[in-house]
Scaffold this motif. Sequence first.
Motif, PDB file in Angstrom:
ATOM      1  N   THR A 132       0.830  -1.205   0.000  1.00 25.84           N
ATOM      2  CA  THR A 132       0.000   0.000   0.000  1.00 25.84           C
ATOM      3  C   THR A 132       0.866   1.256   0.000  1.00 25.84           C
ATOM      4  O   THR A 132       0.569   2.231  -0.715  1.00 25.84           O
ATOM      5  N   ASN A 181       0.959   4.234  -2.810  1.00 19.37           N
ATOM      6  CA  ASN A 181       0.776   5.641  -2.459  1.00 19.37           C
ATOM      7  C   ASN A 181       1.916   6.517  -2.973  1.00 19.37           C
ATOM      8  O   ASN A 181       1.691   7.627  -3.462  1.00 19.37           O
ATOM      9  N   ARG A 222       0.712   8.802  -5.851  1.00 16.63           N
ATOM     10  CA  ARG A 222       0.326   9.976  -5.072  1.00 16.63           C
ATOM     11  C   ARG A 222      -1.079   9.826  -4.485  1.00 16.63           C
ATOM     12  O   ARG A 222      -1.920  10.714  -4.592  1.00 16.63           O
ATOM     13  N   SER A 223      -1.305   8.688  -3.884  1.00 12.94           N
ATOM     14  CA  SER A 223      -2.593   8.403  -3.254  1.00 12.94           C
ATOM     15  C   SER A 223      -2.402   8.308  -1.745  1.00 12.94           C
ATOM     16  O   SER A 223      -1.282   8.413  -1.233  1.00 12.94           O
ATOM     17  N   THR A 224      -3.501   8.108  -1.029  1.00 13.23           N
ATOM     18  CA  THR A 224      -3.434   8.022   0.442  1.00 13.23           C
ATOM     19  C   THR A 224      -4.220   6.812   0.939  1.00 13.23           C
ATOM     20  O   THR A 224      -4.926   6.883   1.943  1.00 13.23           O
ATOM     21  N   SER A 233      -5.145   3.201   2.636  1.00 10.70           N
ATOM     22  CA  SER A 233      -4.700   2.475   3.819  1.00 10.70           C
ATOM     23  C   SER A 233      -4.666   0.971   3.574  1.00 10.70           C
ATOM     24  O   SER A 233      -4.035   0.239   4.336  1.00 10.70           O
ATOM     25  N   ARG A 252     -10.362   8.968  -8.013  1.00  8.40           N
ATOM     26  CA  ARG A 252      -9.994   8.905  -6.609  1.00  8.40           C
ATOM     27  C   ARG A 252     -10.694   7.717  -5.967  1.00  8.40           C
ATOM     28  O   ARG A 252     -11.871   7.476  -6.227  1.00  8.40           O
TER      29      ARG A 252
END
Length: 240
Positions: A148, A152, A156-158, A160, A200
Amino acid sequence: MTTGDRQMPQFRTLSVIVPVYNERNTVAEILRRIRAVDLPLGLEVIVVDDGSTDETDKVLAALEDSTVRVVTHPTNQGKAAAIRTGIATARGELVLIQDADLEYDPDDWPRLLDPVLKGKAHVVYGSRFTGEHRSMRPSQWLGNRLLTLTANVLFRSTLSDMETCYKLFDRSVLDGITIESDRFDFEPEITAKVLRRGYRIYEVPVSYTGRDASEGTKFEWRDGVRALATLVRYRLARQV
């Protein structure tokens, strides 16, 4: 129905894809739980028996009905191949992945559906790390976190929990994506392609009751290596 000037999406059917490989002991129970979920839209369940050799096919033959359709692979091809078959068969405007091993609870479906039905998201992942869960094996926890984190950093994602089974898609998102993987690299491939296309990913907490090796978990360390390679490959690819 509108919210302000925005047209709310209209969905009639949820297609749930259940990839199955040697799940004779759990598939009847997961289908019972699936049938018990109260949904605000129609339900289509597509069980893809990926070449099971433990008489799973006999259990499924007794459970197939107007809601549950069974598609069979003559030989084992891998989880991603089963999902690919399920997507090609699905008729719903929304598509959800559901494992058959009882690790994930269908009672969480309404939580996954809520942001899509409200027009907040096109893709929703159920995060095991923000909901109730039984502890994972340390190697599994570390592998999930590493994969993960890599996703990210690269995209450039967040997120979990990239490796979660619970992935819900507006069908229009999947229609523009070709799934090339056959095994467990479906998770990084679909995540990479969704993010590369500018969507997103909305996350909601889900419950999780993990299995250990003695209970039949099929994910191996080699799958983790493939997943890392998959993330890098689709980050560097010109088109996805």
